[in-house]
Scaffold this motif. Structure first.
Motif, PDB file in Angstrom:
ATOM      1  N   SER A 209       0.832  -1.204   0.000  1.00  0.00           N
ATOM      2  CA  SER A 209       0.000   0.000   0.000  1.00  0.00           C
ATOM      3  C   SER A 209       0.867   1.255   0.000  1.00  0.00           C
ATOM      4  CB  SER A 209      -0.925   0.000   1.219  1.00  0.00           C
ATOM      5  OG  SER A 209      -1.807  -1.105   1.149  1.00  0.00           O
ATOM      6  N   HIS A 235      -4.634   0.635   8.345  1.00  0.00           N
ATOM      7  CA  HIS A 235      -3.336   0.319   7.757  1.00  0.00           C
ATOM      8  C   HIS A 235      -3.262  -0.986   6.999  1.00  0.00           C
ATOM      9  CE1 HIS A 235      -1.529   3.910   9.019  1.00  0.00           C
ATOM     10  NE2 HIS A 235      -1.955   3.726  10.256  1.00  0.00           N
ATOM     11  N   THR A 237      -4.669  -3.639   4.395  1.00  0.00           N
ATOM     12  CA  THR A 237      -5.583  -3.783   3.273  1.00  0.00           C
ATOM     13  C   THR A 237      -6.483  -4.988   3.518  1.00  0.00           C
ATOM     14  OG1 THR A 237      -3.777  -2.951   1.927  1.00  0.00           O
ATOM     15  CG2 THR A 237      -5.621  -3.934   0.747  1.00  0.00           C
ATOM     16  N   ASP A 253      -4.183  -3.414  -5.431  1.00  0.00           N
ATOM     17  CA  ASP A 253      -3.715  -3.671  -4.068  1.00  0.00           C
ATOM     18  C   ASP A 253      -4.502  -4.881  -3.547  1.00  0.00           C
ATOM     19  OD1 ASP A 253      -2.377  -3.397  -1.683  1.00  0.00           O
ATOM     20  OD2 ASP A 253      -3.381  -1.545  -1.067  1.00  0.00           O
TER      21      ASP A 253
HETATM   22 MG   LIG Z   1      -1.798  -2.901   2.303  1.00  0.00          MG
END
Ligand SMILES: [Mg+2]
Ligand SMILES: Nc1nc2c(ncn2[C@@H]2O[C@H](COP(=O)(O)OP(=O)(O)OP(=O)(O)O)[C@@H](O)[C@H]2O)c(=O)[nH]1
Ligand SMILES: [Zn+2]
Length: 330
Positions: A209, A235, A237, A253
């Motif tokens: 990320s 924080h 994903t 992502d």
């Molecule tokens: Mg991430």
């Protein structure tokens, strides 16, 4: 020299997808859209005007992946049914216990991010090599957080050696620090990623990320907005999502705990990704040699005289055992 087939990737299929930019001519009620996020049960899709729809599938149409081109039938306020999934030029799977599930489709490349802390997994590397080979998608490795290894040349050399050995030196590998050397990182990656759709993969905490936010500054805001709405924290994903940047940059992502699912592969598929072992194995005395304790085993000989990599042999045996285990369940 080992077989270089890992590197022979199909380039013909690259280029912009234009299907989603046109209205569906056949049925005026249908819209073409691109799947941009997957939450498991439902998906977000973007139409030609850039509108985001929450889309749902029934039956087989529930099997969609980020990157899929679909036709949708609006059913209400920014909600729609998935009516059709366009033919994919490639597809990679993620694994979920014993099953493989669709992960991302129509990719131009996969970027695997590794780091020394948290320690990278050679197993994930082996899986990624195999999955990319099978899906015919070019792989690039980014070894991130080199700042942590400043002054520790010995460890860095050992890492380089190991990555070279496992990839047979056939996968482009870059050593970077996203947070400490953002400009260099950007200068390196922009040309590689421009006008491409890339799946960013790596264990949790590798910096996926962080990298995406460097290249697409709006991504963080967008991600946080969705995470907050879902109360998922900032924080980590939690779902697979595509982000759009300048110059046709598309980065996907994904949550770090995802491993590539390989249960849909056959043993021959696996051997394709380990063609060095396959080619040597063809020279064994027994056609069905397992390369364990058989006499005149060319693979064992190759491991002893250093022409084959023990690390690759171990990965191969592990993935093979896993395939056999999965197949015995059906
Ligand atoms: Mg991430
Ligand atoms: N020292 C150092 N830390 C970094 C670097 N890049 C990222 N980090 C840090 O690593 C941590 C994890 O980064 P993320 O980008 O959230 O990792 P991720 O791969 O997205 O992790 P998941 O979302 O859990 O899968 C953050 O605290 C980053 O600041 C780097 O180059 N050097
Ligand atoms: Zn053998």
């Amino acid at each position: 020299m080992a077989d270089s087939s890992l590197h022979k990737v199909r380039l013909a299929s690259k280029g912009k997808q234009t299907a989603q930019h046109a209205k569906n001519v056949g049925s005026p009620d249908l819209l073409n859209a691109l799947v941009v996020a997957s939450y498991g049960r439902h998906f977000l899709a973007r139409d030609a005007e850039g509108e985001i729809w929450q889309v749902y599938g029934k039956g087989k149409r529930r099997d969609v992946a980020v990157g899929d081109e679909i036709s949708i039938l609006p059913s209400g306020d920014k909600q729609a049914w998935i009516e059709e999934i366009q033919t994919r030029r490639n597809l990679v799977y993620r694994s979920d216990a014993l099953k493989s599930k669709m992960f991302a489709a129509n990719l131009d490349g996969v970027l695997l991010i590794l780091a020394i802390s948290p320690p990278y997994s050679t197993e994930l590397l082996g899986r990624t090599l195999t999955a990319c080979k099978h899906a015919d998608v070019p792989l690039t490795i980014l070894f991130n957080k080199v700042d942590i290894l400043e002054g520790d040349q010995e460890t860095l050399d050992a890492v380089e050696q190991e990555l070279f050995e496992i990839t047979l030196g056939e996968v482009p590998t870059h050593y970077i620090s996203v947070t400490e050397h953002p400009q260099e990182t950007e200068a390196l990656l922009r040309p590689l990623l421009t006008d491409k759709r890339t799946l960013i993969l790596g264990q949790s905490g590798m910096g996926k990320s962080t990298l995406i936010n460097l290249l697409i500054p709006d991504a963080l805001a967008a991600t946080n907005e969705i995470s907050m709405a879902l109360n998922a924290g900032k924080h980590t994903t939690t779902h697979t999502q595509m982000h759009f940047g300048d110059a046709g940059l598309e980065l996907i992502d994904s949550p770090g705990f995802q491993a590539f699912g390989l249960h849909h592969l056959t043993e021959a598929d696996l051997l394709n990704a380990f063609s060095d072992l396959r080619d040597e194995g063809n020279k064994c005395r027994f056609a069905n040699c397992q390369h364990k304790r058989e006499p005149d085993c060319a693979v064992k000989n190759g491991l002893e005289d250093g022409t084959l990599s023990p690390a690759r042999y171990e990965l191969y045996q592990m993935l093979k055992a896993e395939l056999e285990e999965a197949q015995s369940q059906y």
